[in-house]
Scaffold this active site. Sequence first.
Site, short mmCIF file in Angstrom:
data_model
loop_
_atom_site.label_atom_id
_atom_site.label_comp_id
_atom_site.label_asym_id
_atom_site.label_seq_id
_atom_site.Cartn_x
_atom_site.Cartn_y
_atom_site.Cartn_z
N ASP A 167 0.84 -1.20 0.00
CA ASP A 167 0.00 0.00 0.00
C ASP A 167 0.87 1.25 0.00
O ASP A 167 0.84 2.05 0.94
CB ASP A 167 -0.94 -0.01 1.21
CG ASP A 167 -1.96 1.13 1.17
OD1 ASP A 167 -2.21 1.67 0.08
OD2 ASP A 167 -2.49 1.48 2.24
N LEU A 168 1.65 1.41 -1.06
CA LEU A 168 2.52 2.58 -1.15
C LEU A 168 1.68 3.82 -1.46
O LEU A 168 1.11 3.95 -2.53
CB LEU A 168 3.57 2.38 -2.25
CG LEU A 168 4.69 3.42 -2.30
CD1 LEU A 168 5.52 3.41 -1.02
CD2 LEU A 168 5.58 3.19 -3.52
#
Length: 240
Positions: A167-168
């Site tokens: 989940d950048l």
Amino acid sequence: MFNQQTINEHIILSHPEHSAEISLNWFDNEYWQQQGKIVGAKKGRATAWFFCHNGLTAVLRHYWRGGLVGKVLSDQYVFFGLEKTRVYQEFSLMMKLCELGLNVPKPIAAKISQAGLIYRGDIITQAVAGAQSVLDILKQRPFSAQELIKVAHTIADFHNHGVYHADLNINNILFDETGEIYIIDFDRGELKLPASNWQQANMTRLARSFHKEQGRNKVMHWQTTDWQQLHTAYQSTLKI
């Protein structure tokens, strides 16, 4: 690499530097509140509690499910073995990333609480001193060209080491008080062989988070040209 102990139905993982002092109380935010050691909280999908103890400022986070499943099971996960728990995988990954010299918060301890086929989890990491997320900064001012390049080079360095972030986004990239950049929240993260498909998928997700937050916030100092500059600097540092 890290220590492990079992207390009743709880398995505690801990950094060797902190193993002697870790107890079950460390994973209870109410315990820290009673001690008067809570120094902050960050609310999102779940609250992260900041506490200060013996010179250590740390963050306590409980594992919560998201999406539709989360509305039913909230914080319950199916137990398929310790090493397959999200808690164990995140903690062990962060230990490896520290050993690689990458800028991640030092993992302090984690707890897996098992009840039959179900487990719940918590993790404690060292707080990043004076942390401001990319979003926090963009709400105040635009990035300098140097800062954009620094963000790009940091992400490329992680990708060159094969670090996949599930989940950048711009809330998970932090500047500390000295201007150093850290990446946080490695739940469901992995070490993979560097490859353009997952690396570019990470960058696509990051680009979406800029657009998403721009729509949410009345003031956000971000332009399309900023992304172009960031992405160009990222590509120039990438080894693949």
